[in-house]
Design an enzyme around this catalytic site. Structure first.
Site, PDB file in Angstrom:
ATOM      1  N   ALA A  63       4.346   7.371  -2.101  1.00  0.00           N
ATOM      2  CA  ALA A  63       5.611   7.663  -2.964  1.00  0.00           C
ATOM      3  C   ALA A  63       4.870   7.827  -3.394  1.00  0.00           C
ATOM      4  O   ALA A  63       5.996   9.579  -3.845  1.00  0.00           O
ATOM      5  CB  ALA A  63       6.208   6.316  -1.653  1.00  0.00           C
ATOM      6  N   THR A  96       0.649  -1.420   0.072  1.00  0.00           N
ATOM      7  CA  THR A  96      -0.237  -0.081   0.247  1.00  0.00           C
ATOM      8  C   THR A  96       0.652   1.122   0.152  1.00  0.00           C
ATOM      9  O   THR A  96       0.635   2.029  -0.195  1.00  0.00           O
ATOM     10  CB  THR A  96      -0.904  -0.099   0.941  1.00  0.00           C
ATOM     11  OG1 THR A  96      -2.067   1.059   0.605  1.00  0.00           O
ATOM     12  CG2 THR A  96      -0.343   0.013   2.550  1.00  0.00           C
ATOM     13  N   LYS A  97       1.998   0.878   0.213  1.00  0.00           N
ATOM     14  CA  LYS A  97       2.820   2.483   0.483  1.00  0.00           C
ATOM     15  C   LYS A  97       3.048   2.555  -0.881  1.00  0.00           C
ATOM     16  O   LYS A  97       3.919   3.675  -0.785  1.00  0.00           O
ATOM     17  CB  LYS A  97       4.249   2.266   1.300  1.00  0.00           C
ATOM     18  CG  LYS A  97       3.777   1.516   2.796  1.00  0.00           C
ATOM     19  CD  LYS A  97       3.232   2.427   3.157  1.00  0.00           C
ATOM     20  CE  LYS A  97       3.298   2.293   5.470  1.00  0.00           C
ATOM     21  NZ  LYS A  97       2.829   3.035   5.575  1.00  0.00           N
ATOM     22  N   ASP A  98       3.270   2.443  -1.893  1.00  0.00           N
ATOM     23  CA  ASP A  98       3.236   2.997  -3.407  1.00  0.00           C
ATOM     24  C   ASP A  98       2.731   4.035  -3.771  1.00  0.00           C
ATOM     25  O   ASP A  98       2.725   4.910  -4.126  1.00  0.00           O
ATOM     26  CB  ASP A  98       3.066   1.986  -4.039  1.00  0.00           C
ATOM     27  CG  ASP A  98       4.046   0.518  -4.824  1.00  0.00           C
ATOM     28  OD1 ASP A  98       5.120   0.698  -3.972  1.00  0.00           O
ATOM     29  OD2 ASP A  98       3.380  -0.453  -5.080  1.00  0.00           O
TER      30      ASP A  98
END
Length: 345
Positions: A49, A44-46
């Site tokens: 970022a 989910t951090k895409d």
């Protein structure tokens, strides 16, 4: 042409919902997992970022020779490193020593410079990965510190993407959302959007045994006696992140390392979903919540599964690691013959 993209960043978002059919069969509700591992960086951090970096570009903060610095338990680092490659920036990351060697190797393979810091020290200790990242950012010319724990764009990324996706995918029928909270951005942004659509949606945060977030949500006070080392990466905190909107969370459930580990492996075995350690944590939280709350047949529950299990093969998916932790009652014990390894000489 269809399903064709200019670069890997075009694949971020629009992750699927998949119904859970076995692990949660005793709960009288329809339960879906939102598989964030379908992002190109496998977490989910895409979303944050790309959102934070592109926002910095629009504001002129980032220059062609900029260096991006961040604190990460792994996933945010992967995502930042991936975006940096496509956009041409250098990347420096501070991680805790809970981060497994294969994760560090992954980060380095994506061109990141990695600093490994002790996880057992207080957040304000100069050796903590928070303080190390701050120091590096100050000492590095033309650097930009992402600061995901206190960056409102962390929330905004999920307000603009994850929340609307869940609302549209469930046709507005979602009644409960469960998500792990580390920085808090995923659940906060998702909850903010969903509660604007329907304030009756229950938002449940998941915290780790060893973290202070659940008690702070309930009392508004930090209880430092609760802080102790634990194994689940990317869940819980020993500080209060600015990206965590406590007023959007209805309740917290605290889970421990052992039960979350069992649940992670059970999901792989019974649902064929190879999720990360937090996948087991959020599912364990649902099961604990169901023990004290009544679900109805027409309830529609969404669990956010944050990342992929490939990053935990030598950790939660390793029998050796499980035994080292004292987790001897793991669900594999009933399947010894299935998982027996034959060595041909």
């Amino acid at each position: 042409m269809t399903n064709v993209f200019d670069n890997i960043l075009g694949l971020i978002g629009n992750t699927p919902l998949v119904k859970l059919n076995h692990v949660t069969k005793d709960i009288p509700a329809t339960i879906y997992a939102k598989l964030e591992s379908y992002n190109p960086g496998h977490s989910t951090k895409d979303r944050i970022a790309l959102h934070i970096i592109e926002n910095a570009e629009k504001k002129g903060i980032l220059k062609p020779d900029s260096v991006i610095v961040e604190t990460t338990s792994g996933n945010t680092g992967f995502s930042i490193a991936m975006v940096c490659i496509v956009k041409g920036y250098k990347c420096i990351l501070a991680v805790s020593d809970k981060t497994k060697a294969e994760k560090i190797a992954y980060l380095k393979a994506l061109g990141a410079t990695v600093y490994v810091c002790p996880a057992s020290v207080p957040a304000d200790d100069p050796r903590s990965y928070y303080e190390v990242a701050k120091r590096i950012a100050k000492e590095t010319p033309n650097s930009v510190y992402i600061n995901q724990y206190f960056n409102e764009l962390n929330i905004d990324a999920h307000y603009q993407t994850t929340g609307p996706e869940i609302w549209n995918q469930t046709e507005g029928k979602v009644t409960h959302v469960f998500a792990c909270t580390g920085t808090g951005g995923t659940l906060s942004g998702t909850a903010k959007f969903l509660k604007e659509q329907n304030p009756n949606i229950k938002v449940i945060g998941v915290d780790a045994d060893g973290s202070i977030l659940k008690t702070y949500h309930e009392t508004g006070k930090i209880n430092k006696t609760e802080i102790h080392p634990y194994q689940i990466e990317g869940l819980g905190k020993n500080l209060i992140p600015g990206a965590l909107l406590f007023d959007k969370i209805d309740e917290y459930v605290r889970v421990n390392d052992e039960m979350s580990a069992y649940r992670t492996r059970e999901i792989a075995l019974k649902e064929a979903i190879m999720g990360g350690y937090t996948t087991g944590a959020v599912t364990q939280a649902l099961i604990q919540y169901a023990n004290s709350h009544e679900f109805k047949n027409d309830d529609l529950v969404v669990l956010i599964f944050p990342d992929h299990g490939s990053r935990y093969i030598t950790k939660v998916y390793s029998d050796k690691w499980m035994e080292e932790q004292g987790f001897i009652n793991n669900c594999f014990h009933n399947y010894d013959e299935i998982f027996k390894t034959e060595i041909i000489k």
